[in-house]
Design an enzyme around this catalytic site. Structure first.
Site, PDB file in Angstrom:
ATOM      1  N   THR A 145       0.822  -1.246  -0.011  1.00  0.00           N
ATOM      2  CA  THR A 145       0.105   0.146  -0.030  1.00  0.00           C
ATOM      3  C   THR A 145       0.976   1.290   0.130  1.00  0.00           C
ATOM      4  O   THR A 145       0.477   2.221  -0.380  1.00  0.00           O
ATOM      5  CB  THR A 145      -0.896   0.018   1.082  1.00  0.00           C
ATOM      6  OG1 THR A 145      -0.356   0.022   2.314  1.00  0.00           O
ATOM      7  CG2 THR A 145      -1.834  -1.172   1.062  1.00  0.00           C
ATOM      8  N   CYS A 156      -3.122  -1.331  12.186  1.00  0.00           N
ATOM      9  CA  CYS A 156      -2.835  -2.067  13.613  1.00  0.00           C
ATOM     10  C   CYS A 156      -1.628  -2.369  13.626  1.00  0.00           C
ATOM     11  O   CYS A 156      -0.868  -3.312  12.990  1.00  0.00           O
ATOM     12  CB  CYS A 156      -4.007  -3.279  13.471  1.00  0.00           C
ATOM     13  SG  CYS A 156      -5.652  -2.647  13.317  1.00  0.00           S
ATOM     14  N   ASP A 184       4.974  -1.853  11.818  1.00  0.00           N
ATOM     15  CA  ASP A 184       6.223  -2.021  12.238  1.00  0.00           C
ATOM     16  C   ASP A 184       6.816  -0.712  12.527  1.00  0.00           C
ATOM     17  O   ASP A 184       6.712   0.539  11.854  1.00  0.00           O
ATOM     18  CB  ASP A 184       6.937  -2.273  10.709  1.00  0.00           C
ATOM     19  CG  ASP A 184       8.374  -2.766  11.131  1.00  0.00           C
ATOM     20  OD1 ASP A 184       8.884  -2.510  12.211  1.00  0.00           O
ATOM     21  OD2 ASP A 184       8.990  -3.365  10.278  1.00  0.00           O
ATOM     22  N   THR A 219      -7.019  -8.660  16.827  1.00  0.00           N
ATOM     23  CA  THR A 219      -5.623  -8.972  16.193  1.00  0.00           C
ATOM     24  C   THR A 219      -4.805  -9.531  16.898  1.00  0.00           C
ATOM     25  O   THR A 219      -4.776  -9.964  18.122  1.00  0.00           O
ATOM     26  CB  THR A 219      -5.007  -7.551  15.703  1.00  0.00           C
ATOM     27  OG1 THR A 219      -4.487  -6.905  17.080  1.00  0.00           O
ATOM     28  CG2 THR A 219      -5.822  -6.594  15.099  1.00  0.00           C
ATOM     29  N   GLU A 242      -1.467  -9.420  16.947  1.00  0.00           N
ATOM     30  CA  GLU A 242      -0.409  -8.662  17.919  1.00  0.00           C
ATOM     31  C   GLU A 242      -1.035  -8.056  19.175  1.00  0.00           C
ATOM     32  O   GLU A 242      -0.575  -8.069  20.271  1.00  0.00           O
ATOM     33  CB  GLU A 242      -0.051  -7.377  16.978  1.00  0.00           C
ATOM     34  CG  GLU A 242       0.944  -7.992  15.880  1.00  0.00           C
ATOM     35  CD  GLU A 242       2.197  -8.091  16.383  1.00  0.00           C
ATOM     36  OE1 GLU A 242       2.728  -7.811  17.629  1.00  0.00           O
ATOM     37  OE2 GLU A 242       2.976  -9.238  16.045  1.00  0.00           O
TER      38      GLU A 242
END
EC number: 2.1.1.33
Length: 292
Positions: free
Chosen positions: A169, A188, A191, A266, A268
């Site tokens: 993206t 969300c 990095d 999520t 993470e």
């Protein structure tokens, strides 16, 4: 004497035997593991449409494909059409590009293993959601996960509104979405790119925020969450400095049902929860464009 199969061989054997027989079993994540992050500036040999109108969404959302008059129908079944156009769009004719009854409205950028995507799909049944993930194995896992969930819920329409594709993206967002098309974008646990020389690779920046402003309609929301306070401050600083966005007040933020889903669903987010770490959330509303 041949030794035991390595990870790659086990992965290929699993995919060739377990995922090609119409199974409704959810895919096993261990066969789709990949490095946590990918370099967005590398050439990942991606395919992408030359413009949003050239994107063939039919194979991603088959339940939402427009019924074409018989004389204009594709000469081949839609499932035989390549699911994404290439850099040379001459490979798809106008009739082969299947139009949808409605546009994609929600994008989960860097969707990971699809936890947010599959959690939001039943809550927004009349909205098309798209996960966008740069890592090949991970995006394939999400596609298989959605396929299995659809098969587990026949006749209900569940998860027909969710899809995932492999995309970068940071390079090609406007190739997929028209101006003012999206109502929500989710970023969300991106990095953090801790080193200063890597900050140019962060998913939030002055330049990228202008692209988000282009594809998000006025009144639409960009959702951000991270467990890294420095990155949270960076995202807040860059969005508040952009003339097209304003921060959503905290009381309105906490009343948004998507925020709770984003915090808890999520992969993470679940890992941060297990480690009892912090979660920093900030929402930004797309402002109306000033009059010319």
């Amino acid at each position: 004497m041949a030794g035991p199969a390595n990870k790659r061989q086990k992965r290929e054997e699993y995919k060739s035997t377990s995922r090609t027989d119409g199974t409704t079993e959810l895919p096993k994540k261990k066969f789709y593991r990949q490095r946590a992050h990918a370099n967005p500036f590398s050439d990942h040999q991606l395919t992408y449409p030359s413009s949003p109108d050239a994107m063939n969404w039919g194979p991603y959302y088959p339940a939402f494909v427009q019924q074409l008059p018989e004389e204009n129908a594709p000469t081949e079944p839609s499932e035989t059409v390549d699911v994404s156009t290439t850099k040379d769009d001459s490979t798809l004719t106008t009739n082969q590009i299947r139009k949808l009854t409605q546009d994609v409205e929600v994008a989960d950028i860097g969707c990971g293993f699809g936890g947010l995507l599959v959690a939001l799909a039943p809550k927004l049944p009349n909205t098309l959601l798209l996960g966008m993930e740069i890592r090949m194995q991970v995006s394939e896992y999400v596609q298989e996960r959605i396929k299995a969930l659809r098969a587990q819920n026949p006749g209900t329409g569940l998860y027909q509104n969710a899809a995932c594709l492999r995309a970068n993206t940071m390079k090609f967002l406007p190739n997929f979405f028209k101006k003012d098309q999206l109502s929500k974008i989710f970023l969300c646990f991106p990095d953090p790119h801790f080193k200063a020389r890597k900050h140019k690779a962060r998913i939030v920046s002055t330049t990228l925020n202008s692209e988000y402003a282009y594809v998000v309609r006025p009144g639409g929301i960009v959702y951000t969450i991270t467990d890294v306070e420095d990155l949270h401050n960076w995202m807040v600083q860059h969005f508040e400095a952009h003339p097209s966005f304003e921060r959503v007040p905290e009381d309105e933020q906490e009343a948004d049902e998507c925020v709770q889903v984003m915090r808890t669903e999520t992969e993470e987010g679940k890992k941060v929860e297990r480690n009892k770490g912090p979660k920093y959330v900030a929402l930004f509303r797309r402002k109306e464009d000033p009059p010319w």
